[in-house]
Design a protein around this motif. Structure first.
Motif, short mmCIF file in Angstrom:
data_model
loop_
_atom_site.label_atom_id
_atom_site.label_comp_id
_atom_site.label_asym_id
_atom_site.label_seq_id
_atom_site.Cartn_x
_atom_site.Cartn_y
_atom_site.Cartn_z
N GLU A 291 -1.36 2.89 6.61
CA GLU A 291 -0.52 1.96 7.37
C GLU A 291 -1.32 1.28 8.49
O GLU A 291 -1.23 0.08 8.71
CB GLU A 291 0.67 2.69 7.99
N LYS A 292 -2.11 2.10 9.17
CA LYS A 292 -2.82 1.60 10.34
C LYS A 292 -4.14 0.91 10.00
O LYS A 292 -4.52 -0.07 10.62
CB LYS A 292 -3.12 2.76 11.31
N SER A 293 -4.84 1.46 9.00
CA SER A 293 -6.23 1.02 8.82
C SER A 293 -6.56 0.54 7.41
O SER A 293 -7.71 0.18 7.15
CB SER A 293 -7.17 2.17 9.18
N LYS B 246 9.44 6.35 4.50
CA LYS B 246 9.68 5.51 5.68
C LYS B 246 11.16 5.29 5.94
O LYS B 246 11.60 5.20 7.09
CB LYS B 246 8.99 4.14 5.48
N ASP C 278 -1.08 12.27 6.80
CA ASP C 278 -2.22 11.63 7.47
C ASP C 278 -2.79 10.47 6.66
O ASP C 278 -3.13 9.42 7.21
CB ASP C 278 -3.34 12.66 7.73
N SER D 81 -1.19 8.71 4.47
CA SER D 81 -0.19 7.63 4.53
C SER D 81 -0.29 6.86 5.85
O SER D 81 -0.28 5.62 5.86
CB SER D 81 1.23 8.22 4.40
N GLN D 82 -0.40 7.58 6.94
CA GLN D 82 -0.45 6.92 8.25
C GLN D 82 -1.75 6.13 8.40
O GLN D 82 -1.77 5.05 8.99
CB GLN D 82 -0.33 7.96 9.37
N THR D 83 -2.83 6.69 7.87
CA THR D 83 -4.12 5.99 7.94
C THR D 83 -4.06 4.69 7.16
O THR D 83 -4.57 3.65 7.59
CB THR D 83 -5.24 6.90 7.39
N THR E 187 6.24 10.17 5.89
CA THR E 187 6.27 10.46 7.32
C THR E 187 6.41 11.96 7.61
O THR E 187 6.18 12.39 8.74
CB THR E 187 7.46 9.74 7.99
N GLY F 230 3.74 5.64 2.45
CA GLY F 230 4.43 5.67 3.74
C GLY F 230 5.13 6.97 4.07
O GLY F 230 6.12 6.99 4.79
#
Lengths: 183, 183, 183, 183
Positions: free
Chosen positions: D52-54, D148, D46, D48-50, D121, D119
């Motif tokens: 990437e996105k934000s 990734k 989470d 990592s994804q946050t 996943t 990153g």
């Protein structure tokens, strides 16, 4: 961090990057146990004095504060056998049952007249044994409480304490009984 | 009774029939933790020296004694990740796996050459942190071991100790790893 | 390894070298607590029956076995307040004090007539509450014991158990008292 | 009362006034341990994804929430040896040190580039052993994290969990290391 933790940072000579050790010790100490016992005694006298001066509602408010601060009812239950309860309501595993015992006035516990309202002026604890192990400390011994007339009542009392996340000892087990008189 | 117990009998003045309190305290102390760490270090050097002087069978016999005295394999398993083990035998949750790691010579663990046989002459532990709570004490920090050539190897090491019924600290968790070098 | 350990090896599909997880769980279960309570009750009846059939020495020998197997006196002390003891020997923190209470015949405890020698034919435990946490389990409730004449005596009883290294529950705290009758 | 407590009220036939037993069991279960491990893995992905996105500030805010919810820094210290830290800042016994490791951006920890920002996943935990005793549960095994590019990194990981007053498992010890490769 809070009072739970005896936190010590020791300077170690010659350790380069690892210059010190953080020590956290959450073990219950005998001093904490004795302080918790004195606190229970003081609370009993305080509730009695509050009742004398300010009446039952004030004594009840104080008793609620004492129960919430010194017992572990928020953990799900307390194993509490008060001195003077009778069947079928001998065991007071809920907060309501403890409160009724101490200050009465609860129609769900009709025989309770309020043990803490009886004008106690002094309370002392004398341990026969203290056992500290794992996450708890247990004590067994006598508690001597003095009434308005100066008469001392002695009870046999067992307590088990655990330390909560805030570092405070809480009573999770409390068995009190009048001494067997041999008759 | 045994060494587990800090047993104190306190004379209390004026308590009549309840003249003293027995105090048993099984909490793990920091001093006990530091002694157990020194004991582990000393055992490593002792096994190395025994190997040099008396050969592998003697070193193995000593290692068995050390494992049986200092680890908790009799409790069902130890969470042991030695410094130099490789998959698929990285984790040594059994006594046989620990013994093979320390002194080799076990065809079930063919890659083990005997970590304790490598001529260690000195071993020291420096804690970053010690945490004592409930029934266990945990430590994290470095252990520095010196080889025959005087070269010091530093490892990152985590231990968790519990106290057995005889009052002895036992390692129930041991994770050792070479420092990450950033490459 | 011994009965202490619920040891489970779980086959995990597709984990390569790490084909299974060893699970050791030393937590005290409610079933173990109930079994220990039944064991205490059975022992009381057994000692009584042994006394009837074979006399006090045989009953005493059995009581010693029961105390050594079911209590934790080897840990340094037990917090034991038996039902019928009187001051100044109310609390029986030593093995000798427990034995005297159960089978009498010890001049150091002159008021003890042997609680377990009174012809008990049946014993049952009914818990008001069971609390399992950390390294111990505590219970509070009633124990009903039936005499030769069929009369049932009910006592208020609190126990705290810990698990020893052999996986056996041991009583480390025991407070028993006759119910308060309100008079 | 809260999620900590497995609270069961058992109806007991024929017990008159003592009609039921309250059972509170705070023991840590294997299922709770596995859930806590899955939670740690999910949090890593989470963050990592946050990122990437934000971006880093959002990832940092999430990491703070994760640390405060899943670790025990409020207890005084956590014994944390992350996978990729280097001396003299190998051990992250403070919240600030943990946060810097996960998301970087702290000049007090200049070598930290943010392990959780890489990153990831997917993340999975496979235990070699789980040991539950007293007030804690410990695990040792591998964690496999997927980058990734689909490449899987395997680490050797040890965790010790305790249950807080709210019934939540918290990491109080965490030792992670890259596998020894034999070279």
């Amino acid at each position: 961090m809070n009072s739970r933790h005896i936190l010590v940072t020791l300077a170690l000579a010659g350790t380069g990057g690892l210059a010190s050790a953080t020590v956290v010790n959450q073990s219950i100490t005998e001093a904490e146990v004795l302080a918790a016992q004195r606190g229970w005694c003081q609370a009993l006298v305080d509730i009695s004095q509050t009742f004398e001066k300010s009446g039952q509602p004030a004594a009840k408010a104080l008793a609620e504060k004492v129960i919430d601060g010194a017992y572990g009812y928020q953990m799900g239950a307390v194993l509490f056998k008060p001195t003077l309860t009778v069947a079928p309501q001998t065991f007071r595993t809920t907060r309501a049952g403890a409160l009724a015992y101490f200050v009465g006035g609860d129609s769900n516990f009709p025989k309770d007249t309020g043990f803490a309202l009886k004008g106690w002026t002094k309370c002392e604890s004398k341990n026969a044994a203290v056992f500290i192990a794992g996450d708890s400390a247990s004590t067994m011994g006598n508690v001597m409480i003095t009434g308005k007339d100066g008469k001392v009542t002695t009870v046999d009392k067992t307590w088990k304490f655990v330390k909560d996340d805030a570092g405070k000892l809480r009573i999770v087990l409390h068995h009190s009984s009048l001494p067997f008189t041999g008759s």
